[in-house]
Structure formats: structure tokens, C-alpha cells
Design an enzyme around this catalytic site. Structure first.
Site, mmCIF file in Angstrom:
data_model
loop_
_atom_site.group_PDB
_atom_site.id
_atom_site.type_symbol
_atom_site.label_atom_id
_atom_site.label_comp_id
_atom_site.label_asym_id
_atom_site.label_seq_id
_atom_site.Cartn_x
_atom_site.Cartn_y
_atom_site.Cartn_z
ATOM 1 N N ASP A 477 13.656 21.910 -31.778
ATOM 2 C CA ASP A 477 13.168 22.140 -33.023
ATOM 3 C C ASP A 477 11.929 21.983 -34.298
ATOM 4 O O ASP A 477 10.969 20.895 -33.062
ATOM 5 C CB ASP A 477 13.990 21.340 -34.212
ATOM 6 C CG ASP A 477 14.983 22.226 -35.501
ATOM 7 O OD1 ASP A 477 14.037 22.883 -36.088
ATOM 8 O OD2 ASP A 477 16.353 21.461 -35.896
ATOM 9 N N ASP A 547 18.170 29.072 -40.615
ATOM 10 C CA ASP A 547 19.020 28.549 -40.794
ATOM 11 C C ASP A 547 19.662 29.326 -41.737
ATOM 12 O O ASP A 547 21.176 28.507 -41.751
ATOM 13 C CB ASP A 547 18.349 27.187 -42.172
ATOM 14 C CG ASP A 547 17.572 26.131 -41.014
ATOM 15 O OD1 ASP A 547 18.260 26.206 -39.392
ATOM 16 O OD2 ASP A 547 17.103 25.338 -41.356
HETATM 17 C C1 DGJ Z 1 16.624 22.685 -38.451
HETATM 18 C C2 DGJ Z 1 17.675 23.232 -37.686
HETATM 19 O O1 DGJ Z 1 17.340 25.362 -38.134
HETATM 20 C C3 DGJ Z 1 19.137 23.318 -37.590
HETATM 21 O O2 DGJ Z 1 19.717 24.803 -37.197
HETATM 22 C C4 DGJ Z 1 19.020 22.478 -37.423
HETATM 23 O O3 DGJ Z 1 19.138 21.997 -35.804
HETATM 24 C C5 DGJ Z 1 19.022 21.178 -38.348
HETATM 25 N N1 DGJ Z 1 17.402 21.148 -38.362
HETATM 26 C C6 DGJ Z 1 19.333 19.479 -37.090
HETATM 27 O O4 DGJ Z 1 18.210 18.779 -37.820
#
Ligand code: DGJ
Length: 730
Positions: A477, A547
Site C-alpha cells: 500500500d 478504495d
Molecule cells: C488503504 C487501502 O486502499 C485499503 O484497502 C486499506 O488497505 C487501508 N489503506 C489500510 O490502511
């Protein structure tokens, strides 16, 4: 032969499957673009000259008043000598001048394709592609430029990249070095790009090309949610199936610029490369600067033809490793199921339930390390929180393996929390400017990946966790854009190198990790789809698309993403309702149909599900597994655009055209509706198909030219049809 050089006329003709790209060295050794489009057998350049002067032309050759270059189609334009358009190359020399005149020096061609040092790029063997390197030089400064063109024999793909070599006697400073420059003769095009924001990435934008500059780009330190590093020029008549399309996609994950400019005589220039804003590169004598690559796809069969070409290329000649050809596992992810609130026991309970319905991989998302119980601390301290995990990662991973599931883990390796041991020990390891306040986003700072010691530290931290337990998946991430872009590791005059050096550092770490841990499936993520680009796909063959897990929002996001990126690259999850981003309530079936139009995953607390609901999920997963080969490796056709319609539809067709699957998703129901029809694509017109749940057989020709009748659906409902070829009785 894919590249032919006509020595007398000094013409280079590159030929792909249905595409020709032609350029020539003119009588004054300038490299002139001649043609790019549908394949032609050979070229007679008479009547195609673009170097005749017009009023107000600059005359670079005093004794030849019939020669000018300001309206010429140029292969790699420089500044200040003969052309007033935006240049591809802009270099400050020792005397302060930025003027250059590149002329032909030599060329060589070879089978296959060379690697780009330190950078991701498409690759090809000697049967698949041929490469042409044209060497140009500026005799005054001694700067040499190598333009590399690779043509893929069985595709309509030409890649371009550039090396700048300082063969002069003094250091120079590169201010802009674009990876490609393609001049088009006229401006009768539309420009298409994929733009948006967090939670609504890669929406399709199409507009007419007009005089002046129209550009997309990022100066945020990541390719970004805002503009994807992709643009296309389309003939105005171009649709999904017809018309000409020229796609440009940058194999890079940092700052980029896609520039389309139309000058006063309608010449249209496309430039793509590292964004020149806040960029410079000190090039010492004998040093070389390598630009990233641009992948150019030509399609005479509209946008769909372009997309399928990108999909084929990226699946075969960009993605790497064991996962390139393997079906991707159905996963369950802990994030929207539990956020930071979990223990080993609760994750095992989630996994237990998931294993009962056929899930193959359990991913523990954020919150498993150090003191991380919310997003305020611990990034950088990659040490398992054994209290929370009641014993540690190894026990958890092994218990999950016993349930016949693989185990995966979340990392955010490019970041550091001010509240972390790493920051307390190395406060200068982040991007910052002495004397200026830190700028925090999500309470975190960006580590300075332009520094080798930082990269090595992170590589070792991640690697040691991966070696500590049976972990076969990593979600990588990255949750903030860069600010205070500056590095302690460089001199003041090199500060504007930082964003590119950061990317080189990141690629170095990723290369080391994918080599050391070849069994691991890496999934890229940047606050969802903030770095969905071919640079990342080279290391991580799938990316968390957004997201935003709302099925209806996902229609646009996935439709836009499919313009360039293969379906098997898209992470796509069923989440709970009301949806956590939008609070929208959509049927479970629609959530599944949208999620299974990518790499299916679940991201919700199924421990709360009833037996009936679990049965539904079990059936969804069984259905997906039965069709996964077709979805992940088949040809993709967009049928109805959610940008133009109150619904979306798309389909997958096997390469032998014997199987297909169609998904149709309605947005809002309308009162008193008529039947809907959708014309299918990609089938064999002479084949007959049985459609599950429908009586009789249907000719491929009927389904494609007459269409398939669709049911009337209410708000957010969807249907799915599977088609199988029925062999005629012999
Ligand atoms: C952002 C990601 O896109 C989410 O899916 C998740 O992993 C969060 N970060 C976790 O902090």
C-alpha cells in the site's frame, strides 16, 4: 522482417501486425516523421514532405529557402533552433544555453528488446519483437540521443524510450527528456484520458482536440488517482468497435506528463514522459540518462481493439513471475471486515468461515505490527505485534494453511509514522526540508526512497517478515502523495532529481523482493487505485482498483480501468451494505457480478452471515472458479458504457470463441420500461451458442448483429449469462 531500412532514401519502416510507423533522415540529417497508422506495404514519400516553409518560417539552412522545420513532423523535437512547439528534449548546457539541433549519426537494429536499466518495461524475445536504435547528436554540446523503437511482430504495439548520453566536455542539466514525441499531420482528433479522484479513479473523459495545449499529468510523486498515465487520440468517428485510435501509456509510477498540442497549422504533437515541472537531472560527462518507456498501441478497430491489444501485451510481455499465468486466488481481506479491531482468534474465525465457502487466500490488512491500533503510529516498524496476534504471524499463517488457505499480509513500506522507532532513530530518512514544518497526511511521512540506505533497510524489514512465516501474498500500500520533496542524500543542485530517484529506489526494492520471494503474489495499492500503472504491473501483477467498493461506483471505475489494463490486474471485492464509502445498498448478486468482473475477493465480516447467505456466497465462488480462466485470460469486450447509459454491460470471450460470459448491470430502474437489447461482441458469427437459462440455440451472428434481449431490472439489479458453443450434429 518488422523493421526495414531503405538505404537510398534513408527511410525506416516499422511494421507490426496491422500497423506501420515510418520515419526518415532528410537531406540535412534531421529525423522526420512520415507516417503512423494502418499497415502499408511500402512508402513513396513524394508529396508527403512536411519541411516546406510557410510564412514566418525559420530557415535553418541559409542557402536553402525551401527548407524549414517549424511545421515538420519531427521524431524528437528540441528547443530554440527551428521549432517553436513544446520540445521533447530541453537541456541546459555549460554556457547556459538550452538550444539544440539533433541530427542523425547512425542506427542499428536487432531482434528482441533490451532491458531499461533500473526501470520497468515490456520485454520480448527474438521471435516476438525487433528493435531499432537511432542515434542523433547535437554537435555543439556533444549530447547524444538514442531513440529506441521496438515493434512487436504479432501485435499493433510500438514502444519508445530514449537515452541521453553526455559525450561533451562539460556537465549538462536535463530539464525535460520526454520518452516519446509523435507529430500528427492534422488535428481532427478527439483526446481520451482516464481521470478522476480518490474513490472514483479512471473515469473516461473524451474531448475534442483544440488549438493550444491540452495535457494531463501528475506532480504528486505518484501516477495518481487524478490522471492515469494514459491518453489516446481518436478519429472523431471512433467507437468501441470502429475508427482509429492511437493509445499512449507510460510505464512509470511517478510524476508524468501527457501533452497534446495543436499549433497554428493544426499539426498535433503528442509528448509523454516524466513531468518537466520540478525535474532536472545533472548529467556528468560520459553519463547516461534513461527515460522510462511509452507503449503506443494503434487500433483500426476502435477503443475495444486498443484495449485488447494492451491486455494481451501486458499479460504476456509486462507481467512477470509465477503468477503471470496462474489463476488468481479468491481472497478474503480483513480491512472492511474488522479495520484495526482484530486478534489472531478473530482473524482465524473469519478465515474458518471463508474456507467453508471456497475462499483460497486470507489477507490480514493494516494493524498487525508494532503498536498499530489506528492510523496514528508504527509505520516503518515492521515487527509483528505478538500480543495482538496471540503468538505471532507464523502461528496465524500456519493455522490458516491448515484450513487449506494461503495467507497474505498488508504492508505500507514507503511510509514512516512520526510515532515510530524508525522515525525516532532516523528522523532524516523522510522527505523533508530543513527549517520547514512537516506536512502530514493520515499522520504519516514519506520515506526518502531516493537514498540507498533507506531502500536497503526497508527491503530487509519486509523480506525478513516474508521469511518468518508462510506468506504467499503481499498487499503493498501507499497512502499519501509527496510533499516537501527534498533529499538529505543529494547536493542542492540535485534536489529536483529526488522524485525520479525515489521511483528508481522503489523499483530497486521491488525488483529485489520479487526475485527473493518469487512465490509471493504482490498486489499494488495506493489508497486504492492511486498508482494503477504499467510500472507497478511489472512487479505486481494485480492492483487494488479503488478504495471505493460500492458496486455501482465500481462500474465506471472498472470500465475506465479496462481501457488499458487487463481484467486479471484488477482487485475487486464484494463488501457489505450499506457500503462503507457511500452508504448505498445494492443486492449481493450485483456486488458479486461486479467483483467477479475482476479478481474476486470478499471484504466483509462473514462471521455475521446466516447459513442462507453463506450458501449464496458459496455458489458465487463456485461459479467464479468455473469461469475464472475465461474471465482472467479471455478477451474482454465492453458492450454498454455506464458513462453514457443508465446501465453497464461487458463480456468475456475465450480465445477459441467457444465460451463467453456476459454481465449486465442496471443503475436505476425506470417506470414503464421497454425491453433492452444488447449487441454482443467477439463471438464467431458461424457458431451456434446455448445460453444457460434460455431455451433454444442462438447464432453468433444473431447475437452480435441482432442482439440479446435483456430483462427489465430494478435499481442496481444485474444479470449474467454464460454462453457455450453447440456443435452442429454431423
Ligand atoms: C488503504 C487501502 O486502499 C485499503 O484497502 C486499506 O488497505 C487501508 N489503506 C489500510 O490502511
Amino acid at each position: 522482417m518488422s523493421i526495414v531500412y531503405y538505404e537510398n532514401e534513408k527511410i525506416f519502416h516499422l511494421q507490426g501486425k496491422d500497423v506501420s510507423y515510418i520515419c526518415k533522415v532528410d537531406q540535412y540529417d534531421h529525423l522526420i516523421h512520415v507516417y503512423y497508422g494502418k499497415k502499408i506495404r511500402h512508402i513513396n514519400t513524394k508529396g508527403m514532405e512536411t519541411t516546406k516553409p510557410i510564412t514566418w518560417s525559420l530557415m535553418p539552412v541559409e542557402e536553402d529557402e525551401n527548407y524549414a522545420l517549424d511545421t515538420a513532423l519531427l521524431e524528437y523535437a528540441t528547443y530554440g533552433h527551428v521549432d517553436h512547439r513544446t520540445p521533447a528534449l530541453h537541456i541546459e548546457q555549460a554556457n547556459g544555453s538550452t538550444i539544440m539541433d539533433l541530427t542523425y549519426e547512425s542506427h542499428h537494429q536487432y531482434k528482441g528488446k533490451k532491458e531499461l536499466e533500473g526501470l520497468p518495461a515490456t520485454y520480448a524475445n527474438e521471435e516476438e519483437a525487433e528493435t531499432l536504435d537511432i542515434i542523433l547528436s547535437d554537435t555543439v554540446s556533444g549530447v547524444q540521443v538514442v531513440l529506441s523503437y521496438t515493434v512487436f511482430n504479432k501485435l499493433n504495439v510500438i514502444t519508445r524510450s530514449v537515452q541521453i548520453i553526455n559525450k561533451g566536455e562539460a556537465a549538462v542539466k536535463i530539464l525535460s527528456a520526454q520518452s516519446c514525441c509523435v507529430d500528427f499531420e492534422h488535428a481532427n482528433y478527439d483526446m481520451m484520458h482516464l481521470s478522476g479522484a480518490w474513490a472514483r479513479e479512471r473515469h473516461v473523459v473524451r474531448r475534442k482536440v483544440v488549438p493550444g495545449v491540452q495535457s494531463i499529468g501528475s506532480t504528486r510523486g505518484a501516477s495518481s488517482h487524478v490522471h492515469n498515465p494514459f491518453l489516446a487520440l481518436l478519429t472523431p468517428d471512433a467507437t468501441e468497435e470502429t475508427g482509429q485510435v492511437y493509445g499512449f501509456n507510460f510505464v512509470y509510477s511517478g510524476n508524468f506528463c501527457g501533452h497534446v498540442s495543436v499549433q497554428e497549422h493544426d499539426r498535433t504533437r503528442v509528448l509523454m514522459g516524466i513531468h518537466p515541472f520540478n525535474f532536472s537531472w545533472q548529467l556528468e560527462v560520459k553519463e547516461t540518462f534513461q527515460t522510462p518507456e511509452v507503449v503506443m498501441v494503434y487500433s483500426g478497430e476502435g477503443l475495444g481493439g486498443m484495449s485488447r491489444e494492451y491486455h494481451r501485451l501486458y499479460r504476456k510481455n509486462l507481467m512477470r513471475g509465477v503468477w503471470k499465468e496462474k489463476e488468481r486466488p479468491v481472497l478474503i481481506n480483513s480491512w472492511e471486515a474488522a479495520y484495526f479491531d482484530f486478534t489472531r482468534k478473530s482473524i482465524e474465525a473469519l478465515a474458518e468461515k471463508a474456507s467453508e465457502i471456497g475462499v483460497e487466500l486470507c489477507v490480514l490488512d493494516d494493524g498487525w505490527f508494532s503498536k498499530r491500533d489506528d492510523d496514528r503510529s508504527s509505520l516503518g516498524d515492521w515487527i509483528a505485534n505478538n500480543d495482538k496476534l496471540e503468538g505471532g504471524l507464523d502461528i496465524l499463517a500456519k493455522n490458516i494453511n491448515k484450513m487449506d488457505m494461503a495467507f497474505g499480509l498488508w504492508f505500507e513500506p514507503e511510509m514512516v509514522s512520526p510515532d515510530s522507532e524508525l522515525y525516532r532513530k532516523h528522523p532524516d530518512w523522510c522527505l523533508y526540508v530543513e527549517g520547514r514544518e512537516h506536512v502530514l497526511t493520515r499522520h504519516q511521512l514519506t520515506l526518502d526512497f531516493s537514498r540507498k540506505e533507506v531502500c536497503d533497510y526497508i527491503r530487509e524489514s519486509v523480506s525478513s517478515i516474508l521469511s518468518s512465516a508462510p506468506i504467499t501474498y503481499v498487499k503493498w500500500d501507499m497512502n499519501r502523495y509527496m510533499s516537501n520533496v527534498s533529499s538529505k542524500g543529494r547536493s542542492p543542485k540535485q534536489q529536483m532529481e529526488t522524485p525520479h530517484r525515489y521511483m528508481l529506489g522503489l523499483y530497486y526494492v521491488l525488483e529485489e523482493l520479487v526475485k527473493r520471494h518469487p512465490e509471493v503474489l504482490f498486489e499494488g495499492c495506493a489508497g486504492g487505485g492511486g498508482r494503477f500503472d504499467p510500472g507497478m504491473l511489472y512487479y505486481m501483477p494485480q492492483i487494488w482498483t479503488s478504495d471505493d467498493t460500492d458496486a455501482i461506483e465500481r462500474l465506471k471505475i472498472q470500465y475506465g480501468t479496462s481501457m488499458v489494463y487487463p481484467i486479471m490486474a484488477m482487485g475487486s471485492h464484494v463488501s457489505s451494505v450499506p457500503n462503507h464509502q457511500l452508504e448505498r445498498v445494492t443486492p449481493l448478486e450485483t456486488r458479486a457480478h461486479v467483483a467477479m468482473s475482476g479478481n474476486l475477493g470478499y471484504e466483509l465480516d462473514i462471521t455475521q452471515y446466516s447459513e442462507d447467505e453463506m450458501d449464496t456466497l458459496r455458489q458465487q465462488i463456485a461459479f467464479y472458479k468455473a469461469n475464472r480462466q475465461l474471465i482472467q485470460f479471455g478477451d474482454f469486450y465492453r458492450l454498454k458504457s455506464p458513462f453514457e447509459d443508465n446501465s453497464a454491460a461487458w463480456m468475456f470471450v475465450s480465445t477459441d470463441q467457444t465460451e463467453a460470459i456476459v454481465f449486465y448491470m442496471n443503475i436505476l430502474g425506470i417506470p414503464n420500461p421497454m425491453d433492452q437489447h444488447v449487441k454482443l461482441s467477439g463471438l464467431h458469427e458461424a457458431y451456434d451458442y446455448a445460453i444457460e437459462g434460455m431455451e433454444g440455440i442462438f447464432g453468433g451472428d444473431q447475437l452480435m448483429y441482432g442482439g440479446l434481449t435483456l430483462p427489465v431490472l430494478k435499481d442496481f439489479e444485474s444479470v449474467c449469462y454464460t454462453l457455450n458453443r453447440v456443435k452442429p450434429l454431423s
